[in-house]
Design a protein around this motif. Structure first.
Motif, PDB file in Angstrom:
ATOM      1  N   HIS A 133       0.784  -1.235   0.000  1.00  0.00           N
ATOM      2  CA  HIS A 133       0.000   0.000   0.000  1.00  0.00           C
ATOM      3  C   HIS A 133       0.818   1.289   0.000  1.00  0.00           C
ATOM      4  CE1 HIS A 133      -3.378  -2.601   0.665  1.00  0.00           C
ATOM      5  NE2 HIS A 133      -2.916  -3.007   1.841  1.00  0.00           N
ATOM      6  N   ASP A 134       2.010   1.296   0.561  1.00  0.00           N
ATOM      7  CA  ASP A 134       2.749   2.549   0.756  1.00  0.00           C
ATOM      8  C   ASP A 134       3.790   2.851  -0.317  1.00  0.00           C
ATOM      9  OD1 ASP A 134       1.626   3.635   3.241  1.00  0.00           O
ATOM     10  OD2 ASP A 134       2.457   1.840   4.181  1.00  0.00           O
ATOM     11  N   ILE A 135       4.294   1.861  -1.009  1.00  0.00           N
ATOM     12  CA  ILE A 135       5.239   2.127  -2.098  1.00  0.00           C
ATOM     13  C   ILE A 135       4.431   2.565  -3.316  1.00  0.00           C
ATOM     14  CG2 ILE A 135       6.933   1.116  -3.673  1.00  0.00           C
ATOM     15  CD1 ILE A 135       7.780  -0.743  -1.431  1.00  0.00           C
ATOM     16  N   PRO A 136       4.750   3.714  -3.913  1.00  0.00           N
ATOM     17  CA  PRO A 136       3.959   4.206  -5.041  1.00  0.00           C
ATOM     18  C   PRO A 136       4.029   3.269  -6.246  1.00  0.00           C
ATOM     19  CG  PRO A 136       5.358   5.938  -4.146  1.00  0.00           C
ATOM     20  CD  PRO A 136       5.810   4.656  -3.524  1.00  0.00           C
ATOM     21  N   LEU A 137       2.946   3.194  -6.972  1.00  0.00           N
ATOM     22  CA  LEU A 137       2.924   2.419  -8.209  1.00  0.00           C
ATOM     23  C   LEU A 137       3.775   3.087  -9.269  1.00  0.00           C
ATOM     24  CD1 LEU A 137       1.848   0.337 -10.279  1.00  0.00           C
ATOM     25  CD2 LEU A 137      -0.176   1.815 -10.544  1.00  0.00           C
ATOM     26  N   TYR A 138       3.556   4.372  -9.469  1.00  0.00           N
ATOM     27  CA  TYR A 138       4.245   5.113 -10.517  1.00  0.00           C
ATOM     28  C   TYR A 138       5.538   5.727 -10.010  1.00  0.00           C
ATOM     29  CZ  TYR A 138      -0.286   4.929 -12.916  1.00  0.00           C
ATOM     30  OH  TYR A 138      -1.449   4.500 -13.512  1.00  0.00           O
ATOM     31  N   VAL A 139       6.563   5.688 -10.821  1.00  0.00           N
ATOM     32  CA  VAL A 139       7.813   6.370 -10.520  1.00  0.00           C
ATOM     33  C   VAL A 139       7.679   7.800 -11.018  1.00  0.00           C
ATOM     34  CG1 VAL A 139      10.281   6.485 -11.014  1.00  0.00           C
ATOM     35  CG2 VAL A 139       9.170   4.263 -10.689  1.00  0.00           C
ATOM     36  N   THR A 140       7.740   8.747 -10.103  1.00  0.00           N
ATOM     37  CA  THR A 140       7.619  10.161 -10.467  1.00  0.00           C
ATOM     38  C   THR A 140       8.702  10.947  -9.761  1.00  0.00           C
ATOM     39  OG1 THR A 140       6.190  10.784  -8.625  1.00  0.00           O
ATOM     40  CG2 THR A 140       5.111   9.866 -10.572  1.00  0.00           C
ATOM     41  N   ASP A 141       8.913  12.175 -10.174  1.00  0.00           N
ATOM     42  CA  ASP A 141       9.922  13.016  -9.551  1.00  0.00           C
ATOM     43  C   ASP A 141       9.653  13.219  -8.067  1.00  0.00           C
ATOM     44  OD1 ASP A 141      10.480  15.254 -12.377  1.00  0.00           O
ATOM     45  OD2 ASP A 141      11.392  13.333 -11.837  1.00  0.00           O
ATOM     46  N   CYS A 160      17.970 -10.169  -9.097  1.00  0.00           N
ATOM     47  CA  CYS A 160      17.664  -9.274  -7.979  1.00  0.00           C
ATOM     48  C   CYS A 160      17.591 -10.059  -6.675  1.00  0.00           C
ATOM     49  CB  CYS A 160      16.350  -8.545  -8.242  1.00  0.00           C
ATOM     50  SG  CYS A 160      16.413  -7.397  -9.651  1.00  0.00           S
ATOM     51  N   SER A 161      17.343  -9.347  -5.584  1.00  0.00           N
ATOM     52  CA  SER A 161      17.226  -9.982  -4.274  1.00  0.00           C
ATOM     53  C   SER A 161      15.817  -9.780  -3.729  1.00  0.00           C
ATOM     54  CB  SER A 161      18.251  -9.403  -3.304  1.00  0.00           C
ATOM     55  OG  SER A 161      18.112  -7.999  -3.204  1.00  0.00           O
ATOM     56  N   ARG A 162      15.432 -10.643  -2.810  1.00  0.00           N
ATOM     57  CA  ARG A 162      14.115 -10.525  -2.187  1.00  0.00           C
ATOM     58  C   ARG A 162      13.956  -9.162  -1.533  1.00  0.00           C
ATOM     59  NH1 ARG A 162      14.235 -16.164   1.248  1.00  0.00           N
ATOM     60  NH2 ARG A 162      14.063 -17.604  -0.525  1.00  0.00           N
ATOM     61  N   GLY A 163      12.839  -8.527  -1.794  1.00  0.00           N
ATOM     62  CA  GLY A 163      12.559  -7.242  -1.184  1.00  0.00           C
ATOM     63  C   GLY A 163      13.125  -6.054  -1.918  1.00  0.00           C
ATOM     64  N   GLU A 164      13.895  -6.288  -2.973  1.00  0.00           N
ATOM     65  CA  GLU A 164      14.438  -5.166  -3.741  1.00  0.00           C
ATOM     66  C   GLU A 164      13.302  -4.464  -4.481  1.00  0.00           C
ATOM     67  OE1 GLU A 164      18.077  -4.313  -6.918  1.00  0.00           O
ATOM     68  OE2 GLU A 164      17.789  -6.302  -6.043  1.00  0.00           O
ATOM     69  N   VAL A 165      13.369  -3.148  -4.535  1.00  0.00           N
ATOM     70  CA  VAL A 165      12.383  -2.356  -5.278  1.00  0.00           C
ATOM     71  C   VAL A 165      13.087  -1.768  -6.487  1.00  0.00           C
ATOM     72  CG1 VAL A 165      10.758  -0.432  -5.199  1.00  0.00           C
ATOM     73  CG2 VAL A 165      11.118  -1.838  -3.148  1.00  0.00           C
ATOM     74  N   ILE A 166      12.641  -2.143  -7.665  1.00  0.00           N
ATOM     75  CA  ILE A 166      13.274  -1.688  -8.897  1.00  0.00           C
ATOM     76  C   ILE A 166      12.275  -0.929  -9.754  1.00  0.00           C
ATOM     77  CG2 ILE A 166      14.954  -3.575  -8.880  1.00  0.00           C
ATOM     78  CD1 ILE A 166      13.290  -4.959 -11.068  1.00  0.00           C
ATOM     79  N   GLN A 167      12.808  -0.114 -10.642  1.00  0.00           N
ATOM     80  CA  GLN A 167      11.979   0.586 -11.631  1.00  0.00           C
ATOM     81  C   GLN A 167      11.915  -0.265 -12.890  1.00  0.00           C
ATOM     82  OE1 GLN A 167      14.101   4.264 -12.193  1.00  0.00           O
ATOM     83  NE2 GLN A 167      12.709   5.351 -10.848  1.00  0.00           N
ATOM     84  N   VAL A 168      10.711  -0.433 -13.425  1.00  0.00           N
ATOM     85  CA  VAL A 168      10.585  -1.254 -14.622  1.00  0.00           C
ATOM     86  C   VAL A 168       9.823  -0.528 -15.727  1.00  0.00           C
ATOM     87  CG1 VAL A 168      10.728  -3.443 -13.365  1.00  0.00           C
ATOM     88  CG2 VAL A 168       8.477  -2.403 -13.781  1.00  0.00           C
ATOM     89  N   LYS A 169      10.203  -0.882 -16.950  1.00  0.00           N
ATOM     90  CA  LYS A 169       9.463  -0.483 -18.145  1.00  0.00           C
ATOM     91  C   LYS A 169       8.516  -1.620 -18.497  1.00  0.00           C
ATOM     92  CE  LYS A 169      11.768   0.999 -21.675  1.00  0.00           C
ATOM     93  NZ  LYS A 169      12.820   1.119 -22.728  1.00  0.00           N
ATOM     94  N   VAL A 170       7.260  -1.318 -18.691  1.00  0.00           N
ATOM     95  CA  VAL A 170       6.278  -2.331 -19.065  1.00  0.00           C
ATOM     96  C   VAL A 170       6.336  -2.565 -20.566  1.00  0.00           C
ATOM     97  CG1 VAL A 170       3.800  -2.767 -19.279  1.00  0.00           C
ATOM     98  CG2 VAL A 170       4.757  -1.964 -17.110  1.00  0.00           C
ATOM     99  N   LEU A 171       6.333  -3.833 -20.975  1.00  0.00           N
ATOM    100  CA  LEU A 171       6.454  -4.201 -22.387  1.00  0.00           C
ATOM    101  C   LEU A 171       5.214  -4.895 -22.920  1.00  0.00           C
ATOM    102  CD1 LEU A 171      10.081  -5.634 -22.141  1.00  0.00           C
ATOM    103  CD2 LEU A 171       9.405  -3.323 -22.816  1.00  0.00           C
ATOM    104  N   GLY A 172       4.466  -5.561 -22.072  1.00  0.00           N
ATOM    105  CA  GLY A 172       3.274  -6.274 -22.517  1.00  0.00           C
ATOM    106  C   GLY A 172       2.683  -7.064 -21.368  1.00  0.00           C
ATOM    107  N   VAL A 173       1.739  -7.946 -21.687  1.00  0.00           N
ATOM    108  CA  VAL A 173       1.069  -8.698 -20.630  1.00  0.00           C
ATOM    109  C   VAL A 173       0.528 -10.009 -21.186  1.00  0.00           C
ATOM    110  CG1 VAL A 173      -1.186  -7.600 -21.013  1.00  0.00           C
ATOM    111  CG2 VAL A 173      -0.619  -8.516 -18.738  1.00  0.00           C
ATOM    112  N   LEU A 174       0.536 -11.033 -20.318  1.00  0.00           N
ATOM    113  CA  LEU A 174      -0.035 -12.336 -20.614  1.00  0.00           C
ATOM    114  C   LEU A 174      -1.205 -12.551 -19.666  1.00  0.00           C
ATOM    115  CD1 LEU A 174       0.321 -15.150 -22.099  1.00  0.00           C
ATOM    116  CD2 LEU A 174       1.695 -15.830 -20.107  1.00  0.00           C
ATOM    117  N   ALA A 175      -2.322 -13.037 -20.192  1.00  0.00           N
ATOM    118  CA  ALA A 175      -3.511 -13.244 -19.365  1.00  0.00           C
ATOM    119  C   ALA A 175      -3.648 -14.723 -19.029  1.00  0.00           C
ATOM    120  CB  ALA A 175      -4.761 -12.745 -20.080  1.00  0.00           C
ATOM    121  N   MET A 176      -3.156 -15.110 -17.858  1.00  0.00           N
ATOM    122  CA  MET A 176      -3.300 -16.497 -17.421  1.00  0.00           C
ATOM    123  C   MET A 176      -4.625 -16.662 -16.692  1.00  0.00           C
ATOM    124  SD  MET A 176      -0.644 -18.829 -15.186  1.00  0.00           S
ATOM    125  CE  MET A 176      -1.320 -18.576 -13.546  1.00  0.00           C
ATOM    126  N   ILE A 177      -5.278 -17.785 -16.906  1.00  0.00           N
ATOM    127  CA  ILE A 177      -6.505 -18.119 -16.190  1.00  0.00           C
ATOM    128  C   ILE A 177      -6.165 -19.230 -15.206  1.00  0.00           C
ATOM    129  CG2 ILE A 177      -8.920 -18.809 -16.376  1.00  0.00           C
ATOM    130  CD1 ILE A 177      -8.209 -16.146 -17.763  1.00  0.00           C
TER     131      ILE A 177
END
Length: 338
Positions: A70-78, A183-200
């Motif tokens: 809940h507290d880490i922002p979704l979007y990376v902004t200034d 990466c390591s557990r708990g690391e917070v990284i910035q990512v570029k989104v490239l696409g998505v797969l819809a698993m059921i």
């Protein structure tokens, strides 16, 4: 760009499940000012690794306990605002997202944000009293990407997706980082989104965002799913194969996919993320049925679930102290041929 990893980051331990004494782990990342101001997240381990009482709690750079859900922002902004992206980031091409790494590449322990616990620490999933590990389904060794979640997102089980015709899986949206760094557990990284797969997954929509660490050497050349096909041939096919078969060794059928198992593009993925962000906002504002989801947080605007730092500290301090890691069964390293 500079990446600082302070205080005993356990790469080899996370990957090979070696025994160790758990220690506090501080993850600090300094990014170009054009992307954001310096941001630090610290992690505090409690309990014994490879046990049901093991937890990884999150803190800000000044030691305040927070929820990674809940507290880490979704979007990376200034400004690292905690609700919506900055007005400076108006197009999808400019958007970067924070990703909480739950599982390092090549490891097997099924770690996840504990959505039902106070402050939502990372813990290992448990089923029928036993810790869960993903099987090595040949030729895949553990998870084949850094696997984690986007904070401030929620796949609402009461919302039927118009494309998949299924409700959400009641978790933050999943992310596969296809960059080269482990990466390591708990690391917070910035990512570029490239696409998505819809698993059921057992009748629920379980989106899998495909992204790349913004600091990866290949990141400038990867801006779409078609770029992944060109630059990393076979990677997308391996991803579908992994998700299709990873539960089969447990006696379950192969997973199914919407869109005939085809990946949707970046624009589609960003819209899915925005939708799950809206569902999360409704959740923390008591506009959606939370069920067993724990919405306790330290900083979310307009949330009815805010807690004081005294309350947050008491939650963490009530967890078992760090201890020696337990051994892992040799069965975890077994290969399965399907």
């Amino acid at each position: 760009m500079l990446l600082l990893l302070r205080s005993s980051v356990r790469y080899s331990v996370a990957v090979f499940n070696a025994q160790t004494i758990c220690k506090n782990e501080v993850i600090s990342r300094i990014i170009s000012p054009s992307l954001r101001k310096m941001t630090h997240y610290q992690t505090e381990e409690r309990g014994r690794p490879n046990s049901t009482d093991y937890r990884i709690y999150f803190k800000t750079s000044d030691g305040k306990y927070i929820s990674p859900f809940h507290d880490i922002p979704l979007y990376v902004t200034d400004e690292q605002e905690n609700e919506i992206p900055s007005k400076k980031l108006k197009t999808d091409d400019q958007l970067l997202f924070n990703m909480v790494v739950e599982v390092p590449r090549w490891s097997n322990a099924k770690m996840e944000i504990a959505t039902k616990e106070d402050l939502n620490p990372i813990k290992q999933d448990v089923k029928k009293g036993k810790l869960r590990y993903v099987a090595n389904v040949f030729p895949h060794r553990g998870y084949i990407w850094n696997y984690g979640a986007l904070p401030q997102t929620w796949e609402d089980p009461n919302h039927t997706d118009k494309d998949t015709k299924c409700g959400g899986d009641n978790d933050p949206i999943d992310v596969c980082d296809i960059g080269s760094k482990v990466c390591s557990r708990g690391e917070v990284i910035q990512v570029k989104v490239l696409g998505v797969l819809a698993m059921i997954d057992e009748g629920e929509t379980d989106w899998k965002i495909i992204a790349i660490n913004a600091e990866d050497p290949d990141a400038p050349e990867l801006n779409s799913i078609s770029d992944v096909r060109k630059k990393k041939p076979g990677h997308l096919e391996a991803t579908v194969d992994w998700f299709k078969k990873y539960k089969v060794p447990d006696g379950k059928p192969e997973n199914k996919f919407a869109f005939n198992g085809q990946f949707k593009d970046k624009d589609f993925a960003v819209q899915v993320i925005r939708s799950t962000h809206d569902h999360w906002r409704a959740l923390v504002q008591k506009q959606a049925e939370a069920g067993e989801i724990n919405c306790l947080n330290a900083s979310v605007c307009d949330s009815a679930f805010k807690c004081s730092q005294e309350e947050a500290s008491a939650i963490v301090q009530s967890a078992p102290s760090c201890g020696e890691a337990l051994s892992v069964s040799a069965e975890v390293d077994k290969w399965h041929f399907l």
